[in-house]
Scaffold this motif. Structure first.
Motif, PDB file in Angstrom:
ATOM      1  N   ILE A 110      66.918 -14.600 -58.772  1.00 48.08           N
ATOM      2  CA  ILE A 110      67.756 -14.054 -59.845  1.00 48.08           C
ATOM      3  C   ILE A 110      69.239 -14.257 -59.562  1.00 48.08           C
ATOM      4  N   HIS A 111      69.692 -13.876 -58.379  1.00 48.79           N
ATOM      5  CA  HIS A 111      71.131 -13.888 -58.112  1.00 48.79           C
ATOM      6  C   HIS A 111      71.665 -15.248 -57.671  1.00 48.79           C
ATOM      7  N   ALA A 112      70.864 -16.030 -56.971  1.00 45.40           N
ATOM      8  CA  ALA A 112      71.355 -17.319 -56.491  1.00 45.40           C
ATOM      9  C   ALA A 112      71.064 -18.470 -57.451  1.00 45.40           C
ATOM     10  N   VAL A 113      70.121 -18.266 -58.375  1.00 46.72           N
ATOM     11  CA  VAL A 113      69.761 -19.351 -59.289  1.00 46.72           C
ATOM     12  C   VAL A 113      70.018 -18.953 -60.744  1.00 46.72           C
ATOM     13  N   VAL A 114      69.255 -17.984 -61.240  1.00 45.51           N
ATOM     14  CA  VAL A 114      69.303 -17.637 -62.666  1.00 45.51           C
ATOM     15  C   VAL A 114      70.673 -17.092 -63.078  1.00 45.51           C
ATOM     16  N   LEU A 115      71.208 -16.154 -62.325  1.00 45.18           N
ATOM     17  CA  LEU A 115      72.491 -15.525 -62.688  1.00 45.18           C
ATOM     18  C   LEU A 115      73.663 -16.023 -61.855  1.00 45.18           C
ATOM     19  N   GLN A 116      73.525 -17.164 -61.233  1.00 41.91           N
ATOM     20  CA  GLN A 116      74.585 -17.674 -60.358  1.00 41.91           C
ATOM     21  C   GLN A 116      75.920 -17.774 -61.102  1.00 41.91           C
ATOM     22  N   PRO A 147      85.550  -3.815 -63.311  1.00 39.96           N
ATOM     23  CA  PRO A 147      85.716  -4.563 -64.568  1.00 39.96           C
ATOM     24  C   PRO A 147      84.662  -5.668 -64.703  1.00 39.96           C
ATOM     25  N   LEU A 148      83.433  -5.277 -64.978  1.00 42.68           N
ATOM     26  CA  LEU A 148      82.328  -6.216 -65.101  1.00 42.68           C
ATOM     27  C   LEU A 148      81.980  -6.430 -66.568  1.00 42.68           C
ATOM     28  N   PRO A 149      81.576  -7.627 -66.909  1.00 45.66           N
ATOM     29  CA  PRO A 149      81.133  -7.852 -68.289  1.00 45.66           C
ATOM     30  C   PRO A 149      79.835  -7.087 -68.566  1.00 45.66           C
ATOM     31  N   ALA A 150      79.761  -6.461 -69.724  1.00 42.43           N
ATOM     32  CA  ALA A 150      78.562  -5.715 -70.098  1.00 42.43           C
ATOM     33  C   ALA A 150      77.339  -6.619 -70.105  1.00 42.43           C
ATOM     34  N   SER A 151      77.517  -7.875 -70.485  1.00 41.35           N
ATOM     35  CA  SER A 151      76.375  -8.796 -70.532  1.00 41.35           C
ATOM     36  C   SER A 151      75.781  -9.019 -69.143  1.00 41.35           C
ATOM     37  N   LEU A 152      76.616  -9.071 -68.116  1.00 39.77           N
ATOM     38  CA  LEU A 152      76.116  -9.241 -66.746  1.00 39.77           C
ATOM     39  C   LEU A 152      75.328  -8.012 -66.317  1.00 39.77           C
ATOM     40  N   VAL A 153      75.845  -6.848 -66.602  1.00 37.34           N
ATOM     41  CA  VAL A 153      75.181  -5.607 -66.222  1.00 37.34           C
ATOM     42  C   VAL A 153      73.836  -5.498 -66.938  1.00 37.34           C
ATOM     43  N   MET A 154      73.789  -5.891 -68.205  1.00 35.31           N
ATOM     44  CA  MET A 154      72.521  -5.877 -68.942  1.00 35.31           C
ATOM     45  C   MET A 154      71.522  -6.868 -68.337  1.00 35.31           C
ATOM     46  N   LYS A 155      71.988  -8.026 -67.900  1.00 31.01           N
ATOM     47  CA  LYS A 155      71.098  -9.003 -67.255  1.00 31.01           C
ATOM     48  C   LYS A 155      70.555  -8.434 -65.952  1.00 31.01           C
TER      49      LYS A 155
END
Length: 143
Positions: free
Chosen positions: A24-30, A102-110
């Motif tokens: 998830i963190h190193a590939v999908v949401l990199q 200050p994080l994007p809401a879209s990242l937090v939702m992912k």
């Protein structure tokens, strides 16, 4: 409580957690996680031993709580336990980080959605690797 099953199931979930979070963190949401570069500790300064201990502790806590709360050890109970943990973690970690940084809401939702899937996988594993069997209909003792 069956301690061999507890440890075996915890180790299995620990391994899945490492694989899942790597994917998830190193590939999908990199690319999405690039938003953290200005607020996160540099990779060289992160304590990998502490991160692994935290992951192992969470896996153990998940299985231990499942062993004490599951009534029949069904797949449905495992998934429900996973959903409970996912929502709890989502509030404690994801929402809290969104409030503080200050994080994007879209990242937090992912993160939240990937956590829902992750903990449901843990619940499936727990229901499969740690079956709940009662000794008698009136006994609360499990083996």
């Amino acid at each position: 409580m069956n301690y061999i099953r507890l440890i075996t199931t915890s180790v299995a979930i620990f391994i899945v957690a490492l694989l899942w979070n790597g994917l998830i963190h190193a590939v999908v949401l990199q690319d999405a996680n690039a938003a953290l570069v200005n607020v996160a500790r540099p990779a060289a300064e992160r304590n990998m031993g502490l991160a692994l201990l935290l992951t192992a502790g969470l896996a153990f806590l998940f299985v231990w709580s499942y062993a004490y709360t599951a009534q029949h050890g069904t797949l449905r109970e495992g998934i429900a336990h996973g959903l409970f943990f996912a929502v709890l973690a989502g509030f404690l970690v994801n929402l809290n980080q969104y409030i503080l940084y200050p994080l994007p809401a879209s990242l937090v939702m992912k993160w939240f959605v990937s956590g829902l899937v992750e903990f449901c996988i843990y619940g499936i594993l727990a229901s499969w690797l740690y079956p709940i069997k009662r000794i008698t209909a009136h006994s609360d003792e499990r083996y």
